[in-house]
Design a protein around this motif. Structure first.
Motif, PDB file in Angstrom:
ATOM      1  N   GLN A  83       0.831  -1.204   0.000  1.00 37.20           N
ATOM      2  CA  GLN A  83       0.000   0.000   0.000  1.00 37.20           C
ATOM      3  C   GLN A  83       0.863   1.251   0.000  1.00 37.20           C
ATOM      4  OE1 GLN A  83      -3.691  -0.428   2.629  1.00 37.20           O
ATOM      5  NE2 GLN A  83      -2.200  -1.715   3.663  1.00 37.20           N
ATOM      6  N   ASP A  84       0.339   2.304  -0.614  1.00 40.02           N
ATOM      7  CA  ASP A  84       1.010   3.599  -0.616  1.00 40.02           C
ATOM      8  C   ASP A  84      -0.018   4.666  -0.983  1.00 40.02           C
ATOM      9  OD1 ASP A  84       3.016   5.459  -0.315  1.00 40.02           O
ATOM     10  OD2 ASP A  84       4.174   4.817  -2.049  1.00 40.02           O
ATOM     11  N   GLN A  85       0.446   5.900  -1.071  1.00 38.58           N
ATOM     12  CA  GLN A  85      -0.400   7.004  -1.516  1.00 38.58           C
ATOM     13  C   GLN A  85       0.235   7.646  -2.739  1.00 38.58           C
ATOM     14  OE1 GLN A  85      -0.483   9.517   1.983  1.00 38.58           O
ATOM     15  NE2 GLN A  85      -2.493   8.728   2.552  1.00 38.58           N
ATOM     16  N   VAL A  86      -0.628   8.122  -3.647  1.00 32.79           N
ATOM     17  CA  VAL A  86      -0.180   8.895  -4.805  1.00 32.79           C
ATOM     18  C   VAL A  86      -0.513  10.348  -4.507  1.00 32.79           C
ATOM     19  CG1 VAL A  86      -0.426   9.251  -7.282  1.00 32.79           C
ATOM     20  CG2 VAL A  86      -0.605   6.946  -6.340  1.00 32.79           C
ATOM     21  N   HIS A  87       0.491  11.212  -4.600  1.00 32.11           N
ATOM     22  CA  HIS A  87       0.325  12.632  -4.275  1.00 32.11           C
ATOM     23  C   HIS A  87       0.437  13.472  -5.542  1.00 32.11           C
ATOM     24  CE1 HIS A  87       0.795  12.205   0.162  1.00 32.11           C
ATOM     25  NE2 HIS A  87       1.382  11.079  -0.224  1.00 32.11           N
ATOM     26  N   LEU A  88      -0.638  14.165  -5.875  1.00 32.72           N
ATOM     27  CA  LEU A  88      -0.622  15.131  -6.976  1.00 32.72           C
ATOM     28  C   LEU A  88      -0.444  16.500  -6.337  1.00 32.72           C
ATOM     29  CD1 LEU A  88      -1.014  15.772 -10.008  1.00 32.72           C
ATOM     30  CD2 LEU A  88      -3.457  16.034  -9.507  1.00 32.72           C
ATOM     31  N   LEU A  89       0.743  17.062  -6.485  1.00 32.63           N
ATOM     32  CA  LEU A  89       1.038  18.344  -5.848  1.00 32.63           C
ATOM     33  C   LEU A  89       0.499  19.494  -6.682  1.00 32.63           C
ATOM     34  CD1 LEU A  89       4.700  17.645  -4.683  1.00 32.63           C
ATOM     35  CD2 LEU A  89       2.573  17.375  -3.404  1.00 32.63           C
ATOM     36  N   GLY A  90      -0.281  20.362  -6.043  1.00 31.56           N
ATOM     37  CA  GLY A  90      -0.843  21.527  -6.718  1.00 31.56           C
ATOM     38  C   GLY A  90      -2.322  21.401  -6.994  1.00 31.56           C
ATOM     39  N   PRO A  91      -2.684  20.802  -8.128  1.00 35.22           N
ATOM     40  CA  PRO A  91      -4.098  20.787  -8.530  1.00 35.22           C
ATOM     41  C   PRO A  91      -4.993  19.966  -7.603  1.00 35.22           C
ATOM     42  CG  PRO A  91      -2.672  20.225 -10.387  1.00 35.22           C
ATOM     43  CD  PRO A  91      -1.826  20.224  -9.157  1.00 35.22           C
ATOM     44  N   LYS A  92      -6.242  20.390  -7.536  1.00 33.55           N
ATOM     45  CA  LYS A  92      -7.278  19.630  -6.845  1.00 33.55           C
ATOM     46  C   LYS A  92      -7.958  18.737  -7.883  1.00 33.55           C
ATOM     47  CE  LYS A  92      -7.302  22.253  -2.921  1.00 33.55           C
ATOM     48  NZ  LYS A  92      -5.914  22.507  -2.655  1.00 33.55           N
ATOM     49  N   ALA A  93      -8.291  17.510  -7.489  1.00 31.26           N
ATOM     50  CA  ALA A  93      -8.945  16.572  -8.391  1.00 31.26           C
ATOM     51  C   ALA A  93     -10.088  15.885  -7.662  1.00 31.26           C
ATOM     52  CB  ALA A  93      -7.939  15.541  -8.893  1.00 31.26           C
ATOM     53  N   ASP A  94     -11.051  15.373  -8.421  1.00 28.41           N
ATOM     54  CA  ASP A  94     -12.165  14.654  -7.803  1.00 28.41           C
ATOM     55  C   ASP A  94     -12.243  13.207  -8.259  1.00 28.41           C
ATOM     56  OD1 ASP A  94     -13.167  14.937 -10.377  1.00 28.41           O
ATOM     57  OD2 ASP A  94     -14.765  16.312  -9.805  1.00 28.41           O
TER      58      ASP A  94
END
Length: 98
Positions: free
Chosen positions: A73-84
């Motif tokens: 398990q891990d997390q994917v981090h999108l830095l900056g933009p907000k996503a839904d």
């Protein structure tokens, strides 16, 4: 070593978790279940993030040493933009080092 990695792909199950936003961007949990008889050295997971159906960015993570029958398990981090929403896929696998 494309042979073992390619064979492992069919026994790997990618699961996407909850997606949430914060002041830094968007975070989503991902996990990979190893349904193969051997340890998988690495699994790269890439995600394409969208907001209201429009692309806002992509990000990836690599999970290491997922033993047979276990879940990494891990997390994917999108830095900056907000996503839904996000669509993720396994983009590569690697054999264990030993």
């Amino acid at each position: 070593m494309a042979g073992p990695a390619a064979a492992a792909d069919s026994g790997l199950k990618l699961e996407q978790g909850d997606i949430f936003t914060n002041d830094v961007g968007t975070v989503m949990g991902v996990s990979v279940v190893n349904n193969t008889p051997a340890t998988v050295g690495s699994v790269a997971v890439s995600c394409a993030f969208t907001l209201k159906g429009e692309p806002v960015g992509s990000a990836s993570t690599t999970l290491y040493n997922i033993v047979a029958g276990a879940k990494g398990q891990d997390q994917v981090h999108l830095l900056g933009p907000k996503a839904d929403a996000a669509t993720c896929s396994i983009t590569s696998t690697g054999a264990p080092l030993n």
